[in-house]
Enzyme design. Structure first.
Site, PDB file in Angstrom:
ATOM      1  CB  ALA B  37      -1.003  -0.124   1.276  1.00  0.00           C
ATOM      2  CG  ASN B  38       0.161   4.561  -1.803  1.00  0.00           C
ATOM      3  OD1 ASN B  38      -0.801   5.530  -1.415  1.00  0.00           O
ATOM      4  ND2 ASN B  38      -0.260   4.048  -2.757  1.00  0.00           N
ATOM      5  NE  ARG B  39       4.855   6.261   4.655  1.00  0.00           N
ATOM      6  CZ  ARG B  39       4.877   5.346   5.808  1.00  0.00           C
ATOM      7  NH1 ARG B  39       4.012   5.681   6.697  1.00  0.00           N
ATOM      8  NH2 ARG B  39       5.835   4.699   6.225  1.00  0.00           N
ATOM      9  CB  ALA B 103      -0.821   7.323  -4.240  1.00  0.00           C
TER      10      ALA B 103
END
Lengths: 224, 224
Positions: B37-39, B103
């Site tokens: 995942a990402n932030r 994102a």
């Protein structure tokens, strides 16, 4: 809330006990914006910490990233990675009861990038190395606490959980099936509790209720 | 809210336009419980969708996993992976304006495991393959919409963003620095807007305010 609990005649059967609970998932960085995570919501661990405090314990909750509110009367330590969670647990001097409810990443990225990786269009290979084993550290303490662990399995629930309990040296393991709308990121769950010479099935219920059953089982096993 | 906006004299300068916004991060499964995942919190994309609706647009918001509430008057499509987000955008027949604020994971795991991977104690290697490029699909449409994209960079902000805008064929790119308390998972941000022959710096501000500035810049560029 303490007054409510006293009025409601809650057993203070963990009064003065040092209880340490880990909760939530950990995040293992790939670069400053990407990470490896898992579907744990932290709800089970937070419910256990809340229930322990309600029963009079001195509770430290070591939590991975979670938007859940800190339960009343609980000391919370926020961490992000498995290594940080390991260090936070190691730094706690004494504990009577350890509940490892966190979904700790087994692996971390060997060499996280300091800057955001640029897309190259090519296939990429991510090297992963094993994380420190938090339960192993707790079990090998000179003043070893009672150790409760969890197993989240997609299949072979009983066999995998029984093997994990023995391999890790846990006193009690709480096993639950995950996947297909079960277990993670939900307010309720079903658990299979396994210990040396005994087991107990807990039907689908609110995680707060399950937390109570886990502590009742702990008292049954230790007979105190 | 519509009445409030009319009373507040909000320009309905996107009235009747088909606006598609992607928001949030995507999750790329490793196995049934682990993922990459990402932030990204989704806040910027949700704010853009809300602002477009407030200005009278017909808005579709394609969102990765997010606990954020759906903005008033916006049609929301929830997705998890980059492939799902790509398919959701591809399935939208017509659009006047596309805002790629998500994102999106550049890579996915080549062969996600159907069952939970067991820890082996050994080093592990995760094979990653490139995801479909959502912006590329939108830019290559016969009835190509105006395309607004984002660049989140830890370094070389202007150079990387300018190069990304040209390489991807975006009409306008909104660049922001990430890392060290900046950009992701925060209610405010600072942006550098770049387009063919122009640029504009937006100082640290609430993401809703930035969304307004982005649409004002869009009108300035297209002069309508």
């Amino acid at each position: 809330a303490i007054v409510d609990d006293l009025l409601a005649n809650v057993r203070q059967d963990l009064a003065g006990r040092q209880v340490v609970v880990t909760a939530g998932g950990t995040r293992e960085p790939i670069d400053p914006v990407r990470f490896i995570a898992n579907r744990s919501s932290g709800r089970m661990g937070f419910a256990i910490a809340a229930e322990a405090a309600r029963r009079g314990a001195v509770v430290t909750l070591v939590a991975g990233p979670s938007a859940l509110p800190t339960p009343s009367g609980v000391k919370r330590v926020d961490v992000e990675t498995a290594a940080e969670m390991h260090a936070a647990v190691e730094s706690i001097e004494s504990m009577d009861l350890f509940v490892g409810a966190a979904a700790v990443a087994d692996y971390r990225v060997a060499a996280p990038a300091g800057q955001k990786l640029k897309k190259s269009g090519e296939t990429l290979s991510l090297e992963l190395v094993p994380n420190p084993d938090i339960i192993r550290g707790v079990v090998s303490r000179a003043d070893r606490p009672f150790v409760i662990g969890f197993a989240a399995e997609t299949d072979h629930l009983r066999e995998y959980a029984a093997a994990k309990r023995v391999a890790k040296g846990m006193d009690l393991i709480c096993a639950n099936e995950v996947g297909a709308g079960k277990g993670f990121d939900r307010p309720d769950n079903a658990l299979l509790l396994l210990w040396e010479g005994g087991e107990r099935e807990l039907a689908q219920a609110d995680k707060r209720h399950l937390a109570g059953e886990i502590f009742d089982t702990y008292h049954q096993i230790t007979q105190d």
